[in-house]
Design a protein around this motif. Structure first.
Motif, PDB file in Angstrom:
ATOM      1  N   ALA A 601       0.865  -1.181   0.000  1.00 27.25           N
ATOM      2  CA  ALA A 601       0.000   0.000   0.000  1.00 27.25           C
ATOM      3  C   ALA A 601       0.903   1.233   0.000  1.00 27.25           C
ATOM      4  O   ALA A 601       1.697   1.411   0.922  1.00 27.25           O
ATOM      5  CB  ALA A 601      -0.918  -0.008   1.209  1.00 27.25           C
ATOM      6  N   ASP A 655      -3.990  -0.622   9.437  1.00 24.88           N
ATOM      7  CA  ASP A 655      -3.372   0.654   9.824  1.00 24.88           C
ATOM      8  C   ASP A 655      -3.683   0.990  11.280  1.00 24.88           C
ATOM      9  O   ASP A 655      -2.808   1.378  12.058  1.00 24.88           O
ATOM     10  CB  ASP A 655      -3.889   1.785   8.920  1.00 24.88           C
ATOM     11  CG  ASP A 655      -2.934   2.089   7.778  1.00 24.88           C
ATOM     12  OD1 ASP A 655      -1.755   1.729   7.890  1.00 24.88           O
ATOM     13  OD2 ASP A 655      -3.381   2.683   6.781  1.00 24.88           O
ATOM     14  N   ASN A 697      -2.806   5.001   0.451  1.00 25.70           N
ATOM     15  CA  ASN A 697      -3.092   3.558   0.539  1.00 25.70           C
ATOM     16  C   ASN A 697      -3.521   2.978  -0.810  1.00 25.70           C
ATOM     17  O   ASN A 697      -4.354   2.080  -0.876  1.00 25.70           O
ATOM     18  CB  ASN A 697      -4.155   3.249   1.591  1.00 25.70           C
ATOM     19  CG  ASN A 697      -3.532   2.754   2.893  1.00 25.70           C
ATOM     20  OD1 ASN A 697      -2.312   2.697   3.025  1.00 25.70           O
ATOM     21  ND2 ASN A 697      -4.353   2.400   3.848  1.00 25.70           N
TER      22      ASN A 697
END
Length: 820
Positions: A601, A655, A697
């Motif tokens: 990402a 995350d 991302n």
């Protein structure tokens, strides 16, 4: 039988069986002992790992300081019969809580996967589970290490209990097995004895099938014996018939030779003697030709039964016949084969095909004075060889007759021949699944047309070229289609067939996935592929609700948590691929979910909107940039809408688990009015055309591919930590062509499939050691941060709990889209 008594197979088998059973019992007990220890270790290791994970979940960071409020459940799962020790270390190696001497004795851990080791601690052997928790602070990113240790008394007690409970049944079963072996041996030999009596009672010439009722296992032997006797009977009948016919046909020329020789012996006139010798020579030639044809007939029969198959071109067979003829006869051959006919490949026996053509050519040379014309033509997947002459031809009523042994037509009475040539030709043609036709020519003469099946390689190559062109056209069209994310594409089978189709539903962009389909079809040219492209969440919901139409054979998605849930809920089939051993442990689960890519990402930006000096290289720097320059980036930042995108929710959940700055970054997105999308391509399009300055991302695979195509974007692989997911495959439980799904999984995980992932698709190869530009190792080298793969495992299911997911999405939406 005289002399010493023969040994007993029954007793030998019994003795050997008893020895093997005793040896198996000993080996089984040793195995049970080892299994008991391993089973005990697995059971208690899971408790240790669960305890360590529970403690890891309580790790918090406040003001750059790590602290842990030990949860009650961390030790509640233990039995209480063993001593338990624990320690928690911060990224600098300082003990946060627990037993400091245990922390000093253990190495730090930089992995979220549990690691187990046996060590001596406080005069006892203990089992230690160590696990890492990646944390991100404003100043640094590092690993917190959690150690949980337990003494091994209960492990040993459980292993001994398993062993003792298993030994007695093993002994009892061994004794029972010996008795069953003796009984089974007696019953097994009974059908063989009956078969022996049946064979001994038969007459020597009785080759009829055996009809003795026997068990299925002996039935295979009886079937093989019956088949052998049938072949022997056919061979004997054929030999008897050939010998009878040969004796009848050879008797006449031999009798003629003898009579001519006897007359010649009494002949006094030299001129008359010369005429007699000429007749003797003519008879000898006829007898020699007959014997040669008889031997060749026997040879052809043997080779057709032996099925000595090879691939050869029709032109090479004709040329071989030409080279074996006398120069004068070869000069009369006029070969005019078209290139496609001469190059046509047939499967068959070289000697049989050569003799087939030679006999036809010999007949044409004998019965005509002019040239012999050899031509041909292609008819779809068959090839036709035509041998023409200007001889007397064959009457219609004789065409069936001349194909029989020793049968000749009216025109053959004035020439020397055996009557075997055309019968050999007919049998060779029939043995190669072809057709033979005798056609009289206008103006006199005969055309012999031989039609044989031809290999379809040329057609397959043309089909592959057409499919490659279709794939290129589809890729071009897909690149210009708006981001509807619901595209249906059909890739026809390269060999032109339409009976075998693999159905795939996936989230990979069609132009990228076309590379995998093209590689798969190179190995399986008979398979067509039907590919339906959807977003990850609609794909999951559509399969669960049954709105995808007919069940797909394979589901491929970048939202690995949704794939795990499908498999966990019983919607997937297991498959033991031979290539799964090369995958990292985190990239497959229960032989049901298989990862085949490595995709980080990343952060992307438009170089016209941001200079290289101000580009954020960490998640914290990105949050600070958006906080300090709100007006500049108002409406110019984009990321996934985690309520619509399955992969977006997966990345956000990971995350939040790793980074202490996640909610700060989310708040910054809300303040700058960030735009949200359900897919990476839409974000990439906005950044490339300048309507967006920055995307967060975004899947690196799409970004790397677009950058290679010349898009105006730059890519940042963060320097603090990098989430990496793997695009995963599973076979639905209601798939129709499971065999094709197995084949595609094997291809995607094979070196060929991984080279495609590491090549222009930029999806990234997950198998270590793959060659290419976008390997796992090359992608990791583009950044300085910790690479954190998202493992395929039950831990992904935690974030999919309905209440937890709803609270998370509601909180996120409230922050990024605050109500006035």
């Amino acid at each position: 039988m005289t002399g010493t008594r023969s040994f007993s197979i029954r007793r030998r088998i019994l003795a050997l069986a008893v020895m093997l059973l005793l040896l198996a019992a000993v080996v089984l007990i040793v195995f049970i002992r080892d299994y008991a220890e391993r089973a005990s270790d697995r059971a208690f290791d899971r408790l240790l790992a669960a305890s360590a994970l529970t403690i890891a979940g309580a790790v918090q960071v406040e003001n750059e300081t790590v602290f842990v409020e030990m949860p009650f459940a961390a030790f509640a799962m233990f039995s209480g019969q063993d001593r338990v020790f624990y320690a928690v270390e911060d990224p600098e190696g300082r003990t946060v809580t627990g037993y400091a001497d245990l922390a000093e004795a253990m190495d730090e851990t930089t992995s979220a996967e549990p690691r187990f080791i046996d060590v001596q601690y406080r005069d006892e052997l203990v089992r230690v589970a160590s696990i890492g928790r990646l944390i991100s602070t404003a100043s640094d990113t590092g690993w917190v290490t959690i150690h949980v240790a337990e003494t091994q008394n209960q492990r040993e007690a459980l292993a001994n209990e398993i062993l003792s409970n298993a030994v007695l049944p093993v002994i009892a079963l061994t004794i029972l097995a010996v008795g069953l072996v003796w009984f089974g041996i007696s019953r097994t030999f009974a059908p063989l004895t009956e078969l022996e009596h049946e064979l001994r009672a038969r007459a020597p010439d009785d080759l009829s099938p055996l009809s003795v009722p026997v068990p299925e296992e002996v039935g295979h032997l009886v079937s093989a014996l019956n088949g052998f006797m049938a072949r022997l009977r056919n061979a004997m009948d054929r030999v008897s018939g050939l010998v009878a016919e040969a004796a009848h046909e050879v008797r006449t020329p031999l009798a003629s030779l003898r009579a001519q020789a006897e007359v010649a012996m009494d002949e006094q006139d030299p001129e008359a003697l010369r005429r007699r010798i000429s007749r003797i020579h003519q008879g000898a030639v006829q007898a020699s030709q007959l014997v040669s044809q008889l031997l060749m007939d026997a040879t052809i029969s043997h080779r057709l039964e032996s099925q000595e198959i090879e691939t050869l071109s029709l032109g090479s067979v004709v040329e071989e016949v030409r080279h074996r003829l006398d120069p004068d006869q070869a000069g009369r051959m006029a070969v005019a084969l078209p290139k496609d006919v001469a190059a046509a490949e047939v499967r068959g026996d070289r000697v049989a095909l050569r003799e087939m053509v030679r006999n036809v050519v010999d007949n044409a040379l004998i019965y005509s004075a002019g040239s012999v014309e050899i031509s041909g033509r292609r008819e779809a997947d068959r090839v036709v060889l035509v041998v023409g002459d200007r001889g007397p031809g064959i009457a219609e009523e004789e065409k069936e007759t001349v194909l029989q042994r020793f049968k000749r037509g009216h025109a053959g009475r004035v020439t020397t021949g055996s009557g075997l040539g055309l019968s050999i030709v007919a049998r060779v043609v029939a043995g190669h699944r072809g057709d033979l036709a005798l056609r009289n020519r206008e103006g006199g003469g005969l055309n012999v047309e031989i039609t044989l099946p031809a290999l379809r390689r040329g057609r397959s190559q043309r089909g592959a070229t057409m499919v490659s062109a279709c794939i290129a056209a589809v890729a071009l069209l897909a690149a210009t289609v708006p981001d509807t994310r619901a595209a249906e594409t059909i890739y026809p089978a390269p060999d032109g067939s339409a009976t075998t189709t693999l159905s795939i539903v996936g989230t990979t962009d069609t132009p990228l996935f076309a590379e995998f389909i093209a590689g798969f079809q190179r190995l399986h040219p008979e398979v067509g592929v039907h590919y339906l492209e959807l977003d990850s969440l609609p794909l999951y919901q559509g399969y669960i609700e049954g709105t995808l139409g007919s069940p797909p054979d394979l589901i491929i998605s970048s939202a690995s948590d949704l794939q795990l849930k499908l498999a966990n809920d019983g919607y997937a089939q297991a498959y033991e691929s031979p290539f799964v051993s090369a995958l990292p442990d985190w990239a497959h689960w229960r032989n049901e979910v298989f990862g085949f890519t490595f995709e980080p990402a990343v952060i992307i930006y438009n170089p016209d909107e941001l200079s290289a000096d101000e580009v954020p290289r960490t998640h914290l720097k990105l949050a600070e940039l958006l906080e300090t320059q709100r007006e500049r980036f108002q409406g110019k930042v984009a990321t996934y809408d985690i309520g619509l995108s399955g992969v977006g929710y997966l990345l956000a959940a990971q995350d939040q688990t790793i980074s202490s700055t996640f909610w700060r970054l989310t708040t910054a997105f809300g303040r700058v009015g960030a735009r949200f999308s359900g897919s990476s391509p839409a974000i990439l399009n906005g950044v490339a055309d300048g309507s967006l300055a920055l995307g967060y991302n975004v899947l690196g695979s799409y970004a790397f591919a677009r950058q290679a195509e010349g898009a105006n974007i730059e890519i940042v692989v963060p320097d603090d930590y990098v989430l990496a997911l793997t695009r995963s495959m599973l076979i639905p439980r209601d798939a129709e062509r499971v065999d094709l799904a197995h084949a595609f999984i094997d291809f995607a995980l094979s070196p060929d499939g991984q080279r495609i992932a590491a090549g222009p698709t930029a999806l990234g190869s997950v198998v270590p050691g793959t060659q290419g530009q976008w390997t796992q190792e090359a992608i990791a080298a583009r950044g300085r941060g910790v690479i954190q793969p998202i493992p395929l495992g039950p831990s992904l299911l935690v974030a999919l709990d309905q209440l937890r997911r709803q609270r998370f999405v509601d909180t996120w939406q409230e922050i990024v889209s605050p109500k006035p």
